[in-house]
Design a protein around this motif. Structure first.
Motif, PDB file in Angstrom:
ATOM      1  N   LEU A  21      -3.058   6.176   3.036  1.00 21.21           N
ATOM      2  CA  LEU A  21      -4.384   5.888   3.587  1.00 21.21           C
ATOM      3  C   LEU A  21      -4.292   5.100   4.891  1.00 21.21           C
ATOM      4  O   LEU A  21      -5.068   5.339   5.821  1.00 21.21           O
ATOM      5  N   VAL A  22      -3.348   4.177   4.977  1.00 23.36           N
ATOM      6  CA  VAL A  22      -3.144   3.438   6.229  1.00 23.36           C
ATOM      7  C   VAL A  22      -2.735   4.408   7.333  1.00 23.36           C
ATOM      8  O   VAL A  22      -3.236   4.334   8.458  1.00 23.36           O
ATOM      9  N   GLY A  23      -1.830   5.314   7.023  1.00 21.74           N
ATOM     10  CA  GLY A  23      -1.419   6.316   8.010  1.00 21.74           C
ATOM     11  C   GLY A  23      -2.584   7.194   8.455  1.00 21.74           C
ATOM     12  O   GLY A  23      -2.756   7.448   9.652  1.00 21.74           O
ATOM     13  N   LEU A  24      -3.379   7.642   7.492  1.00 17.07           N
ATOM     14  CA  LEU A  24      -4.559   8.452   7.840  1.00 17.07           C
ATOM     15  C   LEU A  24      -5.564   7.659   8.670  1.00 17.07           C
ATOM     16  O   LEU A  24      -6.157   8.189   9.618  1.00 17.07           O
ATOM     17  N   ALA A  25      -5.751   6.395   8.320  1.00 19.26           N
ATOM     18  CA  ALA A  25      -6.672   5.544   9.080  1.00 19.26           C
ATOM     19  C   ALA A  25      -6.192   5.386  10.515  1.00 19.26           C
ATOM     20  O   ALA A  25      -6.994   5.444  11.462  1.00 19.26           O
ATOM     21  N   PHE A  26      -4.894   5.219  10.697  1.00 17.96           N
ATOM     22  CA  PHE A  26      -4.349   5.066  12.043  1.00 17.96           C
ATOM     23  C   PHE A  26      -4.533   6.352  12.854  1.00 17.96           C
ATOM     24  O   PHE A  26      -4.950   6.306  14.016  1.00 17.96           O
ATOM     25  N   VAL A  71     -22.061   6.935  13.257  1.00 19.28           N
ATOM     26  CA  VAL A  71     -21.185   5.769  13.452  1.00 19.28           C
ATOM     27  C   VAL A  71     -20.593   5.233  12.155  1.00 19.28           C
ATOM     28  O   VAL A  71     -19.685   4.404  12.191  1.00 19.28           O
ATOM     29  N   GLU A  72     -21.091   5.693  11.025  1.00 18.22           N
ATOM     30  CA  GLU A  72     -20.623   5.149   9.747  1.00 18.22           C
ATOM     31  C   GLU A  72     -19.116   5.333   9.500  1.00 18.22           C
ATOM     32  O   GLU A  72     -18.461   4.404   9.014  1.00 18.22           O
ATOM     33  N   PRO A  73     -18.516   6.485   9.835  1.00 14.87           N
ATOM     34  CA  PRO A  73     -17.067   6.619   9.575  1.00 14.87           C
ATOM     35  C   PRO A  73     -16.220   5.574  10.304  1.00 14.87           C
ATOM     36  O   PRO A  73     -15.310   4.997   9.710  1.00 14.87           O
ATOM     37  N   VAL A  74     -16.529   5.291  11.571  1.00 15.08           N
ATOM     38  CA  VAL A  74     -15.716   4.295  12.282  1.00 15.08           C
ATOM     39  C   VAL A  74     -16.051   2.877  11.830  1.00 15.08           C
ATOM     40  O   VAL A  74     -15.207   1.982  11.890  1.00 15.08           O
ATOM     41  N   ARG A  75     -17.274   2.661  11.359  1.00 13.30           N
ATOM     42  CA  ARG A  75     -17.621   1.357  10.786  1.00 13.30           C
ATOM     43  C   ARG A  75     -16.786   1.123   9.525  1.00 13.30           C
ATOM     44  O   ARG A  75     -16.208   0.048   9.328  1.00 13.30           O
ATOM     45  N   LEU A  76     -16.715   2.139   8.667  1.00 14.99           N
ATOM     46  CA  LEU A  76     -15.893   2.020   7.459  1.00 14.99           C
ATOM     47  C   LEU A  76     -14.419   1.843   7.808  1.00 14.99           C
ATOM     48  O   LEU A  76     -13.713   1.056   7.166  1.00 14.99           O
ATOM     49  N   LEU A  77     -13.970   2.560   8.825  1.00 16.28           N
ATOM     50  CA  LEU A  77     -12.588   2.411   9.276  1.00 16.28           C
ATOM     51  C   LEU A  77     -12.299   0.967   9.665  1.00 16.28           C
ATOM     52  O   LEU A  77     -11.289   0.396   9.248  1.00 16.28           O
ATOM     53  N   SER A  78     -13.201   0.375  10.425  1.00 16.09           N
ATOM     54  CA  SER A  78     -12.957  -0.992  10.885  1.00 16.09           C
ATOM     55  C   SER A  78     -13.047  -2.016   9.753  1.00 16.09           C
ATOM     56  O   SER A  78     -12.453  -3.079   9.834  1.00 16.09           O
ATOM     57  N   ARG A  79     -13.779  -1.691   8.704  1.00 12.41           N
ATOM     58  CA  ARG A  79     -13.915  -2.633   7.585  1.00 12.41           C
ATOM     59  C   ARG A  79     -12.839  -2.452   6.513  1.00 12.41           C
ATOM     60  O   ARG A  79     -12.381  -3.422   5.914  1.00 12.41           O
ATOM     61  N   LEU A  80     -12.468  -1.199   6.238  1.00 11.76           N
ATOM     62  CA  LEU A  80     -11.528  -0.938   5.144  1.00 11.76           C
ATOM     63  C   LEU A  80     -10.058  -1.050   5.552  1.00 11.76           C
ATOM     64  O   LEU A  80      -9.218  -1.408   4.724  1.00 11.76           O
ATOM     65  N   SER A  81      -9.743  -0.753   6.793  1.00  8.62           N
ATOM     66  CA  SER A  81      -8.342  -0.771   7.225  1.00  8.62           C
ATOM     67  C   SER A  81      -7.661  -2.120   7.004  1.00  8.62           C
ATOM     68  O   SER A  81      -6.523  -2.160   6.515  1.00  8.62           O
ATOM     69  N   PRO A  82      -8.313  -3.249   7.353  1.00  2.12           N
ATOM     70  CA  PRO A  82      -7.620  -4.519   7.091  1.00  2.12           C
ATOM     71  C   PRO A  82      -7.344  -4.747   5.603  1.00  2.12           C
ATOM     72  O   PRO A  82      -6.304  -5.319   5.245  1.00  2.12           O
ATOM     73  N   MET A  83      -8.247  -4.301   4.745  1.00  6.17           N
ATOM     74  CA  MET A  83      -8.015  -4.463   3.305  1.00  6.17           C
ATOM     75  C   MET A  83      -6.837  -3.616   2.854  1.00  6.17           C
ATOM     76  O   MET A  83      -5.998  -4.078   2.066  1.00  6.17           O
ATOM     77  N   LEU A  84      -6.766  -2.391   3.360  1.00  2.34           N
ATOM     78  CA  LEU A  84      -5.628  -1.534   3.018  1.00  2.34           C
ATOM     79  C   LEU A  84      -4.327  -2.147   3.531  1.00  2.34           C
ATOM     80  O   LEU A  84      -3.292  -2.100   2.854  1.00  2.34           O
ATOM     81  N   GLY A  85      -4.373  -2.717   4.728  1.00  2.00           N
ATOM     82  CA  GLY A  85      -3.183  -3.372   5.271  1.00  2.00           C
ATOM     83  C   GLY A  85      -2.748  -4.552   4.430  1.00  2.00           C
ATOM     84  O   GLY A  85      -1.541  -4.762   4.210  1.00  2.00           O
ATOM     85  N   LEU A  86      -3.706  -5.311   3.941  1.00  2.00           N
ATOM     86  CA  LEU A  86      -3.370  -6.443   3.080  1.00  2.00           C
ATOM     87  C   LEU A  86      -2.729  -5.959   1.781  1.00  2.00           C
ATOM     88  O   LEU A  86      -1.718  -6.514   1.328  1.00  2.00           O
ATOM     89  N   ILE A  87      -3.294  -4.904   1.207  1.00  2.07           N
ATOM     90  CA  ILE A  87      -2.720  -4.343  -0.027  1.00  2.07           C
ATOM     91  C   ILE A  87      -1.300  -3.846   0.241  1.00  2.07           C
ATOM     92  O   ILE A  87      -0.381  -4.105  -0.540  1.00  2.07           O
ATOM     93  N   ALA A  88      -1.123  -3.140   1.386  1.00  2.00           N
ATOM     94  CA  ALA A  88       0.200  -2.606   1.729  1.00  2.00           C
ATOM     95  C   ALA A  88       1.214  -3.717   1.957  1.00  2.00           C
ATOM     96  O   ALA A  88       2.416  -3.508   1.783  1.00  2.00           O
ATOM     97  N   THR A  89       0.743  -4.891   2.322  1.00  2.00           N
ATOM     98  CA  THR A  89       1.643  -6.027   2.524  1.00  2.00           C
ATOM     99  C   THR A  89       1.932  -6.752   1.218  1.00  2.00           C
ATOM    100  O   THR A  89       3.065  -7.155   0.951  1.00  2.00           O
ATOM    101  N   MET A  90       0.906  -6.912   0.406  1.00  2.00           N
ATOM    102  CA  MET A  90       1.054  -7.723  -0.803  1.00  2.00           C
ATOM    103  C   MET A  90       1.866  -7.037  -1.901  1.00  2.00           C
ATOM    104  O   MET A  90       2.610  -7.704  -2.617  1.00  2.00           O
TER     105      MET A  90
END
Length: 155
Positions: A21-26, A71-90
């Motif tokens: 999902l992080v890769g797809l988001a990027f 605009v909703e898809p990019v809004r979700l991208l900007s909100r969900l990506s940091p959470m996915l990154g945190l999960i991928a780190t933790m």
């Protein structure tokens, strides 16, 4: 098996889907950023350019909903990506810390590198998403204002 080890196993199962999902988001962030740059170029070349499609008979509420949908898809991208990154780190941190405790620093370093790469990509995707969201939202709201004036609708 206790509850902690069960949680750890579930978390490990989530690692690859989260990384995907992080890769797809990027990739989506790069695509939407490029599309926004192309639209900016079109707007510069054609000052009357509109991306809000105004079909006859659409109410103002329907136009506002269309704006939100755009605009909703990019809004979700900007909100969900940091959470996915945190999960991928933790997720990898537990095994990495166990490696450090066992004296295997090289293995821990490899795990940490992968974990931090995931968060970097996620934060980059979120940053691009936020910029795209802000710019496109401003453009679309300006277009909506023009439509309101054309229709004589009060603010």
């Amino acid at each position: 098996m206790n509850i902690e080890s069960g949680f750890a196993q579930v978390a490990q199962l989530l690692l690859w889907p989260v990384l995907a999902l992080v890769g797809l988001a990027f990739v989506y962030a790069l695509w939407s950023g490029g599309a926004t740059l192309m639209e900016a170029w079109q707007r510069w070349r054609q000052p009357q350019y509109r991306s809000l499609r105004v079909a006859p008979g659409l109410s103002m509420e329907e136009l506002e909903l269309q704006l939100v949908r755009q605009v909703e898809p990019v809004r979700l991208l900007s909100r969900l990506s940091p959470m996915l990154g945190l999960i991928a780190t933790m997720i990898p941190l537990g095994p990495a810390l166990q490696s450090v405790a066992a004296g295997n620093g090289q293995q821990a370093l490899a795990v940490f590198s992968g974990a931090f790469a995931g968060v970097v990509l996620a934060l980059a995707a979120a940053s691009v998403g936020l910029v795209v969201y802000s710019v496109r939202r401003r453009w679309l709201l300006a277009e909506l204002l023009v439509v309101r004036k054309e229709r004589g609708v009060a603010q």
